[in-house]
Design a protein around this motif. Structure first.
Motif, PDB file in Angstrom:
ATOM      1  N   UNK A   1      39.921  30.318  34.399  1.00 37.78           N
ATOM      2  CA  UNK A   1      39.146  29.870  35.559  1.00 37.78           C
ATOM      3  C   UNK A   1      37.684  29.708  35.176  1.00 37.78           C
ATOM      4  N   UNK A   2      36.941  29.052  36.037  1.00 42.23           N
ATOM      5  CA  UNK A   2      35.518  28.812  35.786  1.00 42.23           C
ATOM      6  C   UNK A   2      34.633  29.935  36.305  1.00 42.23           C
ATOM      7  N   UNK A   3      35.249  31.013  36.767  1.00 43.75           N
ATOM      8  CA  UNK A   3      34.494  32.132  37.303  1.00 43.75           C
ATOM      9  C   UNK A   3      33.672  32.805  36.207  1.00 43.75           C
ATOM     10  N   UNK A   4      32.415  33.055  36.500  1.00 43.82           N
ATOM     11  CA  UNK A   4      31.555  33.719  35.518  1.00 43.82           C
ATOM     12  C   UNK A   4      31.936  35.181  35.338  1.00 43.82           C
ATOM     13  N   UNK A   5      32.572  35.747  36.369  1.00 40.30           N
ATOM     14  CA  UNK A   5      32.941  37.167  36.317  1.00 40.30           C
ATOM     15  C   UNK A   5      34.220  37.399  35.535  1.00 40.30           C
ATOM     16  N   UNK A   6      35.210  36.498  35.694  1.00 41.31           N
ATOM     17  CA  UNK A   6      36.523  36.731  35.060  1.00 41.31           C
ATOM     18  C   UNK A   6      36.894  35.683  34.012  1.00 41.31           C
ATOM     19  N   UNK A   7      36.200  34.560  33.959  1.00 44.54           N
ATOM     20  CA  UNK A   7      36.551  33.504  33.005  1.00 44.54           C
ATOM     21  C   UNK A   7      36.492  33.976  31.566  1.00 44.54           C
ATOM     22  N   UNK A   8      37.549  33.683  30.805  1.00 45.30           N
ATOM     23  CA  UNK A   8      37.611  34.113  29.409  1.00 45.30           C
ATOM     24  C   UNK A   8      38.146  35.514  29.224  1.00 45.30           C
ATOM     25  N   UNK A   9      38.418  36.225  30.315  1.00 45.98           N
ATOM     26  CA  UNK A   9      38.921  37.594  30.219  1.00 45.98           C
ATOM     27  C   UNK A   9      40.363  37.599  29.735  1.00 45.98           C
ATOM     28  N   UNK A  10      40.707  38.586  28.929  1.00 43.73           N
ATOM     29  CA  UNK A  10      42.080  38.738  28.443  1.00 43.73           C
ATOM     30  C   UNK A  10      42.974  39.178  29.589  1.00 43.73           C
ATOM     31  N   UNK A  11      43.985  38.374  29.901  1.00 44.27           N
ATOM     32  CA  UNK A  11      44.956  38.735  30.930  1.00 44.27           C
ATOM     33  C   UNK A  11      46.086  39.573  30.356  1.00 44.27           C
ATOM     34  N   UNK A  12      46.489  39.249  29.141  1.00 45.15           N
ATOM     35  CA  UNK A  12      47.591  39.962  28.512  1.00 45.15           C
ATOM     36  C   UNK A  12      48.064  39.239  27.274  1.00 45.15           C
TER      37      UNK A  12
END
Length: 633
Positions: free
Chosen positions: A501-512
């Motif tokens: 997602x383009x969210x600055x808070x969660x974008x690029x975060x490892x989901x799994x």
């Protein structure tokens, strides 16, 4: 070969007749002399002439009275036709076939990764989500109900009843191919909002699981491990351990080798451990557990060292002073054992330990052994200052080394300095007050290290490559300690799943991490055994030199020496056996040169090594110079 085998039996048969006849003739000669009269020994030359003539007579009778000659000629013509195979061609062909096999598994995982990232992007997080799902630790079959004497009404409040059928693809493990099931670690709350939301959006993977199984009929387990802890596995299965009686479930997919390899890129880690007098008692116990869990997150691609500090810094393992060691199982277990023997005393001088850690990273850079990620882990009950000057000198402004601080103990008076050090050096701060907090607290650092990889992938600057594990046991096989149960020995391919997602808070975060298993048996089935010859064999190894399969590899053993029981268990380090431990070399120096050539080679070629082959599985004997033909996948 069959013709030769038959001829050999024919000869042995007449040898028996001749030996029997010898004793009869000797006995007959004795009977012709008067009682008590002694005779000399039967002349050896006469006996040889007699047996030779007798044998020739029998052979001619056989030739004349049977169809032996014509049968023998036909057998040689049909069964012993000689054909020469080029070893390099055999190896190249086998490598191509294995490569094609592995590509089909990678393709299946790539489809799942794409589907997972799209499903997460479309999902709207709900804090108060209520969701029913099939927890595979609570799965019960009709057979279980009958055995336990339960009826439907009393079961469904606690268990989930699903239809399970045996599948030969999984060595008759009972599965349900219609949907996946969920495993949540014992230390993770299975009704937490983050868990329920992850389970909800990942349910969209089920159609892709089924499609992959339809397109690739020999596909085994397919699974998604969330960074939050839950595992979605297909086909649906009843979990081998369910926290009932002595069956305590300690499984956490986030510490499995396939997850660790895919979750972040290779890293160099220095762990600084406070061993001052204030770290005694409960804090010491939490510290030991924290070190264990940190080391569990390292793979064979990583390197580490542990420096303890009180009045001055000391390397935990004197054999690796001033250098980093590979994070293999042996080194990690030895490090934990050494730390447990330490005494907590004096005051903690963290400044000297930080200086030593940065000095160590600089020496590794000079050796050309620098990794993508460099991290300092500080385990303490509270630093006394920020040590800003040290960071300004060694790490700023580029901040190439991240610092993670782990504050241990309930009664922590001051945490400002620990927080500042972590935040000022692109790391993460966490407070571990109890043993139950250790597992989750350690996992945070992996998410931080994987974030740049996820951001680069989202921006199109980094391609996603599959990660391969060394050989290990399928979990069902591991639990039962039986190669005939579960999928047996496997390797896994896995890939990270990121928040796109383009969210600055969660974008690029490892989901799994997404993955699937490939049984070693499936690979060895591609070996053309009939074309290898009597003394030839094949083997396969990783880029670290660990054996995947080899005829001398024995993964199981009798724990009690001399035991005649059929019960065996897996050797402690069977999945990190080096290629040098499998070959009986005539010259050990040549063996190590052989290993270096294997690991440094980048294409096909012939490497020679004079080896011994086990005779009768116990006694080695010298063989002519063996040629090892290699090809790379």
């Amino acid at each position: 070969m069959k013709g030769v085998y038959m001829k050999s039996n024919f000869t042995m048969c007449f040898m028996g007749i001749i030996v029997t006849l010898y004793f009869n003739v000797a006995q007959g000669r004795q009977d012709h002399y008067p009682q008590g009269q002694q005779i000399g020994p039967f002349p050896l030359e006469s006996m040889e002439n007699f047996t030779e003539a007798f044998g020739e007579e029998i052979k001619m009778l056989t030739y004349n009275l049977t169809a032996y000659r014509s049968y023998n000629e036909e057998a040689h013509r049909q069964l012993t036709t000689a054909k020469v195979f080029d070893p390099q061609d055999l190896v190249d062909k086998m490598a191509r076939e294995i490569e094609e096999l592995l590509k089909t598994k990678v393709k299946a995982v790539e489809k799942l990764v794409k589907a997972a990232e799209n499903a997460r992007k479309d999902h709207e997080y709900r804090k108060n989500l209520q969701l029913e799902y099939v927890n595979n630790k609570k799965v019960i079959s009709q057979e279980d109900m009958e055995m336990m004497g339960l009826n439907s009404s009393s079961v469904f409040d606690i268990y989930y009843m699903i239809n399970l059928t045996q599948d030969t693809l999984f060595n008759d493990v009972q599965i349900n191919p219609n949907y996946s099931t969920i495993h949540v670690p014992t230390n993770v709350y299975d009704q937490a909002p983050v868990i329920l939301n992850g389970i909800q959006w990942s349910k969209k993977l089920d159609p892709i699981f089924k499609q992959n199984r339809k397109e690739t009929s020999d596909l085994r387990w397919q699974y998604y491990c969330s960074a939050d802890g839950f595992l979605r596995i297909y086909p649906g299965v009843k979990w081998p351990k369910n926290n009932v009686e002595e069956s305590v479930d300690m499984y956490d997919c986030r510490v499995r080798s396939w997850y660790i390899k895919a979750a972040s890129s290779p890293k160099n880690m220095v762990i600084l451990v406070d061993t001052s007098g204030s770290m005694k008692g409960r804090r010491r116990i939490i510290t030991v557990k924290t070190i264990q869990k940190l080391l569990e997150t390292l793979s064979d691609d990583d390197h580490f060292n542990i420096i303890t500090y009180s009045d001055k810094p000391r390397y935990l393992d004197n054999c690796f002073s001033g250098t980093l060691m590979q994070a293999n199982i042996q080194n990690k277990q030895r490090a934990v054992k050494l730390f447990k023997k330490l005494e907590m005393k004096d005051t903690g001088e963290l400044n000297l330990a930080l200086e030593e850690a940065f000095k160590l990273f600089k020496s590794e850079k000079k050796k050309g052994q620098e990794q993508c990620n460099k991290a300092i882990m500080v385990i303490t009950d509270g630093p006394s200052e920020t040590y800003k000057e040290i960071f300004e000198t060694h790490n700023w402004p580029n901040k190439t080394v991240r610092l993670f601080s782990f504050l241990v103990g309930r009664e922590v008076k001051e945490n400002r300095y620990a927080k500042w050090m972590a935040c000022a050096n692109k790391g993460y701060y966490t407070h571990i007050s109890t043993l139950a907090d250790v597992q989750e607290s350690v996992q945070y650092y992996l998410r931080v290290l994987s974030r740049p990889m996820g951001m680069a992938h989202r921006e199109g600057g980094l391609s996603r490559t599959p990660k391969w594990t060394p050989v290990y046991t399928d979990y069902t096989t591991e639990v039962t300690q039986n190669l005939r149960e579960g999928v047996g020995l496997v390797i896994s391919v896995s890939m990270p799943v990121f928040d796109t997602s383009n969210s600055s808070a969660t974008g690029g975060r490892l989901l799994g991490v997404m993955g699937t298993d490939i049984p070693i048996q499936e690979i060895t089935n591609l070996v053309p055994k009939g074309k290898l010859g009597a003394n030839a064999y094949t083997f396969m190894y990783t880029h670290h030199g660990y054996v995947l399969f080899h005829p001398n590899m024995k993964p199981m053993y009798h724990k009690i020496k001399g035991s005649t029981s059929a019960e065996k268990e897996f050797r402690p380090f069977f999945n990190t056996i080096d290629i040098t431990e499998m070959e009986y070399a005539v010259d050990h120096e040549e063996l190590h040169e052989f290993r270096q050539k294997l690991l440094s080679a980048s294409n096909r070629g012939k490497i020679k090594l004079k080896v011994k082959v086990p005779y009768d599985r116990s006694v080695p004997y010298d063989r002519m110079v063996g040629s090892n033909y290699s090809s790379f996948i």
